[in-house]
Every structure is written in C-alpha cells, then in structure tokens.
Design an enzyme around this catalytic site. Structure first.
Site, PDB file in Angstrom:
ATOM      1  N   GLU A   1       0.852  -1.189   0.000  1.00  9.29           N
ATOM      2  CA  GLU A   1       0.000   0.000   0.000  1.00  9.29           C
ATOM      3  C   GLU A   1       0.892   1.245   0.000  1.00  9.29           C
ATOM      4  O   GLU A   1       2.077   1.179   0.342  1.00  9.29           O
ATOM      5  CB  GLU A   1      -0.884   0.010   1.249  1.00  9.29           C
TER       6      GLU A   1
ATOM      7  N   ASP B   1      -4.611  -3.881   6.351  1.00 12.38           N
ATOM      8  CA  ASP B   1      -5.109  -4.166   5.003  1.00 12.38           C
ATOM      9  C   ASP B   1      -5.859  -5.510   4.982  1.00 12.38           C
ATOM     10  O   ASP B   1      -6.961  -5.607   4.416  1.00 12.38           O
ATOM     11  CB  ASP B   1      -3.918  -4.187   4.025  1.00 12.38           C
TER      12      ASP B   1
ATOM     13  N   LYS C   1      -9.997  -6.271   4.269  1.00  9.52           N
ATOM     14  CA  LYS C   1     -10.528  -7.293   3.367  1.00  9.52           C
ATOM     15  C   LYS C   1     -11.447  -8.259   4.114  1.00  9.52           C
ATOM     16  O   LYS C   1     -12.497  -8.662   3.611  1.00  9.52           O
ATOM     17  CB  LYS C   1      -9.361  -8.046   2.719  1.00  9.52           C
TER      18      LYS C   1
HETATM   19  P1  NAP Z   1      -0.739   3.949  -6.437  1.00  7.53           P
HETATM   20  O1  NAP Z   1       0.264   3.257  -7.285  1.00  7.53           O
HETATM   21  O2  NAP Z   1      -0.275   4.747  -5.270  1.00  7.53           O
HETATM   22  O3  NAP Z   1      -1.624   4.891  -7.392  1.00  7.53           O
HETATM   23  C1  NAP Z   1      -2.563   5.803  -6.919  1.00  7.53           C
HETATM   24  C2  NAP Z   1      -2.960   6.717  -8.071  1.00  7.53           C
HETATM   25  O4  NAP Z   1      -4.010   7.577  -7.628  1.00  7.53           O
HETATM   26  C3  NAP Z   1      -1.842   7.620  -8.564  1.00  7.53           C
HETATM   27  O5  NAP Z   1      -1.886   7.687  -9.961  1.00  7.53           O
HETATM   28  C4  NAP Z   1      -2.181   8.993  -7.970  1.00  7.53           C
HETATM   29  O6  NAP Z   1      -1.762  10.078  -8.760  1.00  7.53           O
HETATM   30  C5  NAP Z   1      -3.701   8.937  -7.995  1.00  7.53           C
HETATM   31  N1  NAP Z   1      -4.359   9.824  -7.053  1.00  7.53           N
HETATM   32  C6  NAP Z   1      -4.209   9.888  -5.702  1.00  7.53           C
HETATM   33  N2  NAP Z   1      -5.016  10.821  -5.177  1.00  7.53           N
HETATM   34  C7  NAP Z   1      -5.706  11.353  -6.214  1.00  7.53           C
HETATM   35  C8  NAP Z   1      -6.701  12.360  -6.332  1.00  7.53           C
HETATM   36  N3  NAP Z   1      -7.160  13.005  -5.250  1.00  7.53           N
HETATM   37  N4  NAP Z   1      -7.210  12.638  -7.555  1.00  7.53           N
HETATM   38  C9  NAP Z   1      -6.748  11.975  -8.651  1.00  7.53           C
HETATM   39  N5  NAP Z   1      -5.812  11.009  -8.604  1.00  7.53           N
HETATM   40  C10 NAP Z   1      -5.295  10.700  -7.401  1.00  7.53           C
HETATM   41  O7  NAP Z   1      -1.798   2.910  -5.876  1.00  7.53           O
HETATM   42  P2  NAP Z   1      -2.160   1.456  -6.432  1.00  7.53           P
HETATM   43  O8  NAP Z   1      -1.192   0.461  -5.891  1.00  7.53           O
HETATM   44  O9  NAP Z   1      -2.407   1.519  -7.884  1.00  7.53           O
HETATM   45  O10 NAP Z   1      -3.538   1.182  -5.640  1.00  7.53           O
HETATM   46  C11 NAP Z   1      -4.728   1.800  -6.027  1.00  7.53           C
HETATM   47  C12 NAP Z   1      -5.884   1.217  -5.222  1.00  7.53           C
HETATM   48  O11 NAP Z   1      -5.962  -0.182  -5.488  1.00  7.53           O
HETATM   49  C13 NAP Z   1      -5.733   1.347  -3.715  1.00  7.53           C
HETATM   50  O12 NAP Z   1      -7.004   1.498  -3.130  1.00  7.53           O
HETATM   51  C14 NAP Z   1      -5.140  -0.001  -3.304  1.00  7.53           C
HETATM   52  O13 NAP Z   1      -5.426  -0.340  -1.967  1.00  7.53           O
HETATM   53  C15 NAP Z   1      -5.855  -0.910  -4.258  1.00  7.53           C
HETATM   54  N6  NAP Z   1      -5.193  -2.169  -4.547  1.00  7.53           N
HETATM   55  C16 NAP Z   1      -3.879  -2.192  -4.899  1.00  7.53           C
HETATM   56  C17 NAP Z   1      -3.272  -3.404  -5.184  1.00  7.53           C
HETATM   57  C18 NAP Z   1      -1.818  -3.496  -5.565  1.00  7.53           C
HETATM   58  O14 NAP Z   1      -1.318  -4.622  -5.664  1.00  7.53           O
HETATM   59  N7  NAP Z   1      -1.130  -2.372  -5.800  1.00  7.53           N
HETATM   60  C19 NAP Z   1      -4.026  -4.587  -5.128  1.00  7.53           C
HETATM   61  C20 NAP Z   1      -5.385  -4.526  -4.766  1.00  7.53           C
HETATM   62  C21 NAP Z   1      -5.956  -3.312  -4.486  1.00  7.53           C
HETATM   63  P3  NAP Z   1      -0.190  10.382  -9.017  1.00  7.53           P
HETATM   64  O15 NAP Z   1       0.294   9.239  -9.862  1.00  7.53           O
HETATM   65  O16 NAP Z   1      -0.181  11.661  -9.754  1.00  7.53           O
HETATM   66  O17 NAP Z   1       0.450  10.429  -7.668  1.00  7.53           O
HETATM   67  N1  HSE Z   2      -1.051  -4.245  -0.411  1.00  4.31           N
HETATM   68  C1  HSE Z   2      -1.955  -5.293  -0.723  1.00  4.31           C
HETATM   69  C2  HSE Z   2      -1.281  -6.637  -0.487  1.00  4.31           C
HETATM   70  C3  HSE Z   2      -2.388  -5.167  -2.154  1.00  4.31           C
HETATM   71  O1  HSE Z   2      -0.068  -6.669  -0.294  1.00  4.31           O
HETATM   72  O2  HSE Z   2      -1.983  -7.649  -0.447  1.00  4.31           O
HETATM   73  C4  HSE Z   2      -3.485  -6.121  -2.542  1.00  4.31           C
HETATM   74  O3  HSE Z   2      -4.686  -5.792  -1.910  1.00  4.31           O
END
Ligand code: NAP
Ligand code: HSE
Length: 423
Positions: free
Chosen positions: A183, A194, A198
């Site tokens: 995260e 986290d 879930k």
């Molecule tokens: P991330 O890489 O940190 O990306 C977040 C994105 O949101 C970035 O592009 C950021 O912009 C943008 N953002 C943040 N605040 C904003 C706002 N107020 N208005 C417009 N854009 C905004 O996060 P991620 O890993 O992709 O995760 C995204 C979501 O999916 C989260 O809720 C996370 O818990 C969930 N998730 C992630 C995974 C995983 O494996 N990564 C798996 C399951 C679920 P900038 O790029 O300009 O900073």
């Molecule tokens: N940070 C989370 C993980 C992303 O490690 O499982 C998937 O929800």
C-alpha cells in the site's frame, strides 16, 4: 459502448488501461460492447506515465461528464475516495473500485447510495482471486461457517522470504514495494490493517456484519524475529498472517494476526505474494481459493472482470450480496476478549532460580494450561535466557492479563512476544 473514467493511474490504474488496450478483442467479445477509457485523473500531471488516454488533475471533470457511464476508483485513501465515489453514484454512474480501506469504513453507506446502480469491488479482496463473486454468487445457498485466509500479499511475501531464505524484514518490505505489492503507506500491510479491511468486506457478504477495523482484533507481523522463525522450523510450523471469520453459535469472531500453522496444512503452503482463502459452507463443505493477491496486472484482471459484468448486465446486483438486511440471522460480533486460541509465548528472562516458578504462578492464576516449555541456552554476557512456551486453549482476555502481569515481573526483561497457534 461502455464509457469509463478512471481516477488514479498508479500501479493498478496503469495495468487496467494497458490490459483494456492489449486484450481489447476478448474483452469486447465477452462484454458484448467496447469498453473505452474516456479520461483518467491523477494527482500530478507532470509525472511520466506509459498510458495514452487523456489525463486531468481534476477528478470532478470525470464525475460531472454525462458521457461517462462508470467511474473506476483506483486512487486509494478513505475520505476523499468516499467523496468521489459518492458523487459518482449521486450522478447516476456505476462504480468499480479496488479500494478495501474505503469499503472497510463506508461499504454500508455506499450500498445504500448505490441501490440499483452497478458497484463492483472484486479487486478489493485478494487481488486476482474472484472471491467476492464466489461468496456473492457461487456459495450463496450456504450459511458460511468460517472463512480463513492469507489476504495480504506483502506480508506473505515477507514471511515466506524470512522463513525460506532468512531474509531481512526491512529489505524484503522494500522489495515488495518495488514490485508494486504494498500500500502507499506500508504500515497498512505489515500492521495487519489491510488484511482486516478485506476480512470486513468478506464478513459483510458472508454474515451481514457491520463492524469497523477498530472493533476487531488486529495484529501485524512487525514483531516476528529470527528466534520465532527458528522455533517454527524446529517444530514443523509455518508463520502466516491469517484473517479469520468464524461463526460460533450466534456470534462471529473476526481477527487478523500472525499464526503458527503446521506445514502440512494447505494454507501453510501458500507462499510469496500468493493469497489463499478457505471457505466452509454448511452445504458445500470446504472450498479453497488460491492466486496472486497483489500486483498491477492481477488486480487489474479483477477490476476489468467487474467492468465486463457491468457492460453485459447493465443494472447492479445487490452490492454486498443480500437483497434485504440480514438482521433475521441474529449474528453479532464476538468481543475480542472472548476469542479462544492456543498460544506460543517468547520471554526474555534473567537466568536465576525461581524465575520459571514465578511465571508458572501467573499462568495458574489465569487458568492457563502449559503444553510445552523450552529454554534456549543463556547468553553468558547478559545472563539472559529465552523461555518459549506453548499453551492449551485459553481465552484472549486471560492471556492478555497474564502477559501484563508477567511483563511486570522483575525477572522478565521485556514484554513477552506472542503468536497464536492455529490448527
Ligand atoms: P498507487 O500506485 O499509489 O496509485 C494511486 C494513483 O491515484 C496515482 O496515480 C495517484 O496520482 C492517484 N491519485 C491519488 N489521489 C488522487 C486524487 N485526489 N485525484 C486523482 N488522482 C489521485 O496505488 P495502487 O497500488 O495503484 O492502488 C490503487 C488502489 O488499489 C488502492 O485502493 C489499493 O489499496 C488498491 N489495490 C492495490 C493493489 C496493488 O497490488 N497495488 C491490489 C489490490 C488493491 P499520481 O500518480 O499523480 O500520484
Ligand atoms: N497491499 C496489498 C497486499 C495489495 O499486499 O496484499 C493487494 O490488496
């Protein structure tokens, strides 16, 4: 045509855009129409990104655009994401989100707002595993007796490397961050929050329980050390961060914490970034789900499955899986203090006569029965020794009281460490 707007083009958002483009043929065939990204919002427009869709730094441009049918929220965070998702629903748009933190706090309000609008959140639990669909559809004829799973890829990646390669905690966390698993604030991962988010989502579908993270038992993996790993190996255990929901009479216990679990159990074999969830239904028996729990493409696979379903069906199905409130089930959240488990305890003590007896007295006072004791050799310089205990079943309330009292003993040099033993 299904027109979508994406809020957030980070690890997951970039993968969604890429897969929609690269797998367009199969996605359109399955959806019955094309899914087109009209616009995406980010925080910082100056960042270099590998996507070819129009970008804005004002999410309201997407929310107020009448030609956008579905808003895909992939920005993370809680309150700003809640504002954005609520506004999308009020503007009559469908929503798809991967944001478990948002749903851990606001899933019931969002369900009320969504009504018949489509609301997909398959990606919010266990990355690429279709566990939401399994609970909402596949197992919907069952009373769910228990749900037990490894639901945080980052923690499982770290624990697996510590167990198998003797890796360092901090370095392995950094590796998980570089791979896009963690995260934005990785304390959500390693602190167990986290996985708790879930678990609460799954518990809403399975039991209709409306609890918040603050209401349930949550412990992370940050205190696991090399001595615990050595103990686990010596006695044929794995150490896993488990999220557990279990129905006991009319109560549901919800908890997230590291466990020692025998290596030959199926869930103990789930390694690396993989997640694994066992669900026991009263009619189907045990079913088991396994797959990648984090990472851009795995998560995007789940996000796009929701989009295809929306394109295909149009209207939403009940968001949390029930058409009317489930109060008729009379299920309530079990207080933390009543949860029953077996425990492994590690204590650092001064090696002198009477120490073991003073600790045993505390166990007796709280009715805690010891299963096994092991003393590691004394460190000659500090004259301290490690005492390792395992207990029979006892109540959380009793173990916590005993640990408080043992910590205050003059012969014990710090708070004892504890890991629950899962069978
Ligand atoms: P991330 O890489 O940190 O990306 C977040 C994105 O949101 C970035 O592009 C950021 O912009 C943008 N953002 C943040 N605040 C904003 C706002 N107020 N208005 C417009 N854009 C905004 O996060 P991620 O890993 O992709 O995760 C995204 C979501 O999916 C989260 O809720 C996370 O818990 C969930 N998730 C992630 C995974 C995983 O494996 N990564 C798996 C399951 C679920 P900038 O790029 O300009 O900073
Ligand atoms: N940070 C989370 C993980 C992303 O490690 O499982 C998937 O929800």
């Amino acid at each position: 045509m299904l027109n979508i707007g994406i809020i957030g083009v980070g690890t997951v958002g970039e993968s969604v855009i890429k897969i929609l483009k690269e797998n367009r043929d199969i996605i359109s065939a399955r959806a019955g129409k094309e899914i087109r990204v009209l616009k995406a919002a980010v925080r910082d427009l100056s960042k270099k990104r590998d996507v070819d869709v129009p970008l804005t730094d004002n999410a309201d441009e997407i929310l107020d655009d009448p030609s956008i049918d579905v808003v895909v929220e992939l920005m993370g965070g809680i309150e700003e994401a809640y504002r954005i998702v609520s506004k999308a629903l009020k503007n009559g748009k469908g929503v798809v989100t991967a944001n478990k933190a948002l749903l851990a706090y606001h899933r019931y309000e969002l369900q009320n707002l969504a009504k018949d609008l489509p609301f997909g959140f398959e990606a919010s639990v266990a990355g690429g595993i279709p566990i939401i669909n399994a609970l909402k559809v596949g197992l919907s004829a069952n009373h769910i007796e228990s749900l037990k799973g490894i639901m945080n890829g980052t923690c499982n990646f770290i624990l697996t490397k510590m167990m198998n390669e003797g890796s360092d905690f901090k370095e392995t966390l950094k590796e998980a961050q570089d791979l896009g698993y963690a995260e934005a604030d990785p304390t959500f991962d390693i602190g167990g929050f986290d996985a708790a988010h879930k678990l609460l989502i799954l518990a809403s579908i399975a039991y209709g329980i409306d609890a918040k993270p603050e209401d349930i038992l949550i412990e992370g993996i940050e205190n696991i050390n090399a001595e615990d790993i050595a103990f686990a190996k010596e006695f044929n255990y794995s150490i896993k961060l488990l999220a557990i929901a279990k129905k006991v009479d009319h109560k549901v216990e919800l908890r997230v914490h590291p466990v020692l679990i025998k290596k030959d159990q199926m869930i103990a074999k789930v390694d690396g970034v993989m997640n694994g969830i066992s669900v026991i239904g009263d009619r189907v028996g045990e079913t088991m789900y396994y797959g990648p729990g984090a990472g851009g493409d795995a998560t995007a696979s789940a996000v796009i499955s929701d989009l295809i379903e929306i394109a295909r069906v149009g209207k939403g199905s009940p968001m949390l899986g029930f058409k009317r409130a489930m109060e008729s089930s009379n299920l309530t959240l079990m207080p933390r203090s009543e949860i029953i488990s077996k425990y492994y305890l590690r204590m650092c003590v001064y090696d002198r006569p009477g120490v073991l007896a003073s600790i045993a007295k505390v166990f007796e006072k709280y009715d805690i029965s010891i299963n096994a004791v092991l003393q590691r050799p004394t460190n000659e310089e500090s004259q301290k020794a490690s005492l390792l205990f395992s207990t029979h079943l006892c109540k959380e309330e009793m173990i916590q009281k005993a640990l408080d009292e043992i910590e205050s003993l003059e012969s014990v040099s710090s708070r004892p460490a504890m890991i629950r033993i899962e069978e």
